[in-house]
Design an enzyme around this catalytic site. Structure first.
Site, PDB file in Angstrom:
ATOM      1  N   CYS A  17       0.956  -1.137   0.144  1.00 29.01           N
ATOM      2  CA  CYS A  17       0.120   0.121   0.021  1.00 29.01           C
ATOM      3  C   CYS A  17       0.923   1.303  -0.040  1.00 29.01           C
ATOM      4  O   CYS A  17       0.483   2.314  -0.265  1.00 29.01           O
ATOM      5  CB  CYS A  17      -0.949  -0.242   1.073  1.00 29.01           C
TER       6      CYS A  17
ATOM      7  N   HIS B  60      -2.904   7.169   3.620  1.00 29.94           N
ATOM      8  CA  HIS B  60      -3.379   5.701   3.170  1.00 29.94           C
ATOM      9  C   HIS B  60      -4.577   5.485   3.744  1.00 29.94           C
ATOM     10  O   HIS B  60      -4.945   5.512   4.997  1.00 29.94           O
ATOM     11  CB  HIS B  60      -2.400   4.842   3.397  1.00 29.94           C
TER      12      HIS B  60
ATOM     13  N   ASN C 153     -10.072  -0.072   1.758  1.00 30.19           N
ATOM     14  CA  ASN C 153      -8.574  -0.027   1.553  1.00 30.19           C
ATOM     15  C   ASN C 153      -8.202  -0.413  -0.014  1.00 30.19           C
ATOM     16  O   ASN C 153      -8.646  -1.635  -0.249  1.00 30.19           O
ATOM     17  CB  ASN C 153      -7.937  -0.622   2.370  1.00 30.19           C
TER      18      ASN C 153
HETATM   19  N1  COA Z   1     -16.758  -8.963  11.535  1.00 27.18           N
HETATM   20  C1  COA Z   1     -17.024  -9.446  12.983  1.00 27.18           C
HETATM   21  N2  COA Z   1     -16.002  -9.745  13.586  1.00 27.18           N
HETATM   22  C2  COA Z   1     -14.681  -9.844  12.961  1.00 27.18           C
HETATM   23  C3  COA Z   1     -14.522  -9.570  11.787  1.00 27.18           C
HETATM   24  C4  COA Z   1     -15.692  -9.134  11.166  1.00 27.18           C
HETATM   25  N3  COA Z   1     -15.585  -8.686   9.735  1.00 27.18           N
HETATM   26  N4  COA Z   1     -13.079  -9.752  11.560  1.00 27.18           N
HETATM   27  C5  COA Z   1     -12.597 -10.034  12.682  1.00 27.18           C
HETATM   28  N5  COA Z   1     -13.503 -10.233  13.693  1.00 27.18           N
HETATM   29  C6  COA Z   1     -13.395 -10.567  14.892  1.00 27.18           C
HETATM   30  C7  COA Z   1     -12.183 -11.679  15.302  1.00 27.18           C
HETATM   31  O1  COA Z   1     -12.342 -12.830  14.745  1.00 27.18           O
HETATM   32  C8  COA Z   1     -11.917 -11.208  16.744  1.00 27.18           C
HETATM   33  O2  COA Z   1     -12.668 -12.278  17.193  1.00 27.18           O
HETATM   34  P1  COA Z   1     -12.306 -13.141  18.602  1.00 27.18           P
HETATM   35  O3  COA Z   1     -11.809 -11.999  19.560  1.00 27.18           O
HETATM   36  O4  COA Z   1     -13.258 -14.116  18.809  1.00 27.18           O
HETATM   37  O5  COA Z   1     -10.962 -13.745  18.081  1.00 27.18           O
HETATM   38  C9  COA Z   1     -12.573  -9.935  16.955  1.00 27.18           C
HETATM   39  O6  COA Z   1     -13.311  -9.534  15.813  1.00 27.18           O
HETATM   40  C10 COA Z   1     -11.242  -8.697  17.426  1.00 27.18           C
HETATM   41  O7  COA Z   1     -10.382  -8.933  16.398  1.00 27.18           O
HETATM   42  P2  COA Z   1      -9.270  -7.718  16.331  1.00 27.18           P
HETATM   43  O8  COA Z   1      -8.277  -8.280  15.259  1.00 27.18           O
HETATM   44  O9  COA Z   1      -8.573  -7.858  17.746  1.00 27.18           O
HETATM   45  O10 COA Z   1     -10.021  -6.629  16.073  1.00 27.18           O
HETATM   46  P3  COA Z   1      -9.344  -5.064  15.663  1.00 27.18           P
HETATM   47  O11 COA Z   1      -9.815  -4.119  16.393  1.00 27.18           O
HETATM   48  O12 COA Z   1      -7.818  -5.257  15.694  1.00 27.18           O
HETATM   49  O13 COA Z   1      -9.672  -4.693  14.242  1.00 27.18           O
HETATM   50  C11 COA Z   1      -8.834  -4.858  12.175  1.00 27.18           C
HETATM   51  C12 COA Z   1      -9.312  -5.645  13.310  1.00 27.18           C
HETATM   52  C13 COA Z   1      -8.423  -5.674  11.020  1.00 27.18           C
HETATM   53  C14 COA Z   1     -10.063  -3.946  11.351  1.00 27.18           C
HETATM   54  C15 COA Z   1      -7.550  -4.004  12.314  1.00 27.18           C
HETATM   55  O14 COA Z   1      -6.596  -4.649  13.273  1.00 27.18           O
HETATM   56  C16 COA Z   1      -6.838  -3.148  11.312  1.00 27.18           C
HETATM   57  O15 COA Z   1      -7.449  -2.279  10.643  1.00 27.18           O
HETATM   58  N6  COA Z   1      -5.622  -3.480  11.427  1.00 27.18           N
HETATM   59  C17 COA Z   1      -4.886  -3.221  10.090  1.00 27.18           C
HETATM   60  C18 COA Z   1      -5.109  -3.902   8.767  1.00 27.18           C
HETATM   61  C19 COA Z   1      -4.688  -3.308   7.475  1.00 27.18           C
HETATM   62  O16 COA Z   1      -4.740  -1.723   7.516  1.00 27.18           O
HETATM   63  N7  COA Z   1      -4.220  -3.958   6.547  1.00 27.18           N
HETATM   64  C20 COA Z   1      -3.875  -3.252   5.408  1.00 27.18           C
HETATM   65  C21 COA Z   1      -2.460  -2.683   5.311  1.00 27.18           C
HETATM   66  S1  COA Z   1      -2.187  -1.794   4.042  1.00 27.18           S
END
Ligand code: COA
Length: 330
Positions: A117, A256, A286
């Site tokens: 990205c 981004h 994204n």
């Molecule tokens: N819907 C519902 N629940 C979801 C889900 C969805 N689409 N995706 C994940 N979960 C669940 C997970 O399974 C987890 O459940 P568990 O606790 O029972 O295991 C729970 O939600 C929390 O997950 P977690 O990873 O702690 O959430 P978070 O607050 O970190 O948010 C992201 C997850 C992916 C949104 C966040 O980590 C993020 O934005 N990361 C950066 C990703 C990114 O930018 N990637 C591209 C880079 S260029």
């Protein structure tokens, strides 16, 4: 920057997103998720998805045409085409070469740049070097992705986050302002956190790799999140320092578009109000290397950036990589 070199600036921008809108509610029918979860954790409300037969170069072509129009430049005048993407039409030839042919940019060299990205900001940096040294006059930089093609639509951890689109910018010599600084960074030790495991020399495509879903995006979201918050702040600050500017000199931030919480963190680090930060994440999700150039084109079109503004663009992504630049808009 060395005063003997020319100045390089962004002289035209353009973008394109596919027509098809997929909302969070649509995704509720596909995986175990909810609009509330996606909206509150990411800020995303909907994303655009390319037609099944559409390629990354199709999207890139439309964004490129629009940027060339904006810069009042014909394809034949281009010296170089740089395409930042993690979803090339195929492994080779490069999407840059496919686009060069389609545009009729017969005098241009072309290649792809892969920095996740951060790819567009990396490409702006490369283009800037070519223009500043006098090697090239007219460079077309594009960030284009069809991430929908490498998304596992059964994986709720990733499928809700990404979308398709393309953005483009023309980089040329300018009299004043322009790209004041670029800083690039990488931490390959975090490569495992965000990857498409198969399809390369490590795991060539086979029945097994397909069965194991290895041709899709695999991500450890939480670890990437922590990296992103640090990288965005550090990147923006380093780019300012290199341009001999301070936080108070920033007029507009184009981050981004991955997660509203990451964007808010970066804005806070720069003491910026919401009005001074561009967000279209709610509409597109994204779009990886396309996210910053789409935002740049939309911000310019909406009159949110004006001549003389110091605009900071900053991103992070697979690699892991990060990159930032300060551009004095002209
Ligand atoms: N819907 C519902 N629940 C979801 C889900 C969805 N689409 N995706 C994940 N979960 C669940 C997970 O399974 C987890 O459940 P568990 O606790 O029972 O295991 C729970 O939600 C929390 O997950 P977690 O990873 O702690 O959430 P978070 O607050 O970190 O948010 C992201 C997850 C992916 C949104 C966040 O980590 C993020 O934005 N990361 C950066 C990703 C990114 O930018 N990637 C591209 C880079 S260029």
């Amino acid at each position: 920057m060395d005063s003997e070199l020319r100045k390089a600036g962004v002289t035209g921008v353009g973008s394109y997103v596919p027509e098809k809108v997929v909302t969070n509610y649509d995704l509720e029918d596909i995986v175990d998720t909810s609009d509330e979860w996606i909206r509150s954790r990411t800020g995303i409300e909907e994303r655009r998805i390319a037609k099944e037969d559409a390629t990354t170069s199709d999207l890139a072509y439309k964004a490129a045409e629009s940027a060339l129009n904006d810069a009042d430049l014909s394809p034949e005048e281009l010296d170089l085409i740089l395409v930042a993407t993690v979803t090339p039409d195929m492994m080779f030839p490069s999407t840059g070469c496919l686009l060069q042919d389609r545009l009729g940019a017969t005098n241009a060299a072309a290649f792809d740049l892969e920095a996740g990205c951060s790819g567009f900001v990396y490409s702006i940096s490369v283009a800037t070097q070519f223009v500043r040294t006098g090697a090239y006059d007219n460079v077309l930089v594009i960030g284009a992705e069809t991430l929908s093609k490498i998304i596992n639509w059964e994986d709720r951890n990733t499928c809700v986050l990404f979308g398709d689109g393309a953005g483009a910018a023309v980089v040329q010599p300018v009299e004043s302002g322009g790209v004041l600084s670029t800083v690039l960074g990488a931490d390959g030790s975090g490569g495992e956190l965000l990857k498409m495991p198969a399809g390369g020399s490590k795991r060539p495509a086979s029945l097994e790799t397909v069965k194991e879903n290895l041709h899709y995006i695999h991500m450890e979201g939480n670890s990437v999140f922590k990296f992103a918050v640090r990288a965005m702040g550090k990147g923006a600050m380093k780019a300012l320092e290199k341009a001999d500017l301070e936080k108070k000199d920033v007029d507009f931030l184009i981050p981004h578009q991955a997660n509203i919480r990451i964007i808010d963190g970066a804005a806070k680090r720069l003491n910026l109000d919401n009005d001074d930060v561009f967000v279209n994440l709610d509409k597109y999700g994204n779009t990886s290397a396309a996210s910053i150039p789409i935002a740049l084109a939309e911000a310019a079109e909406a009159g949110r950036i004006n001549s003389g503004d110091n605009v900071v663009i900053v991103g992070f992504g697979a690699g892991l990589t990060w990159a930032a630049s300060v551009i004095e808009w002209s």
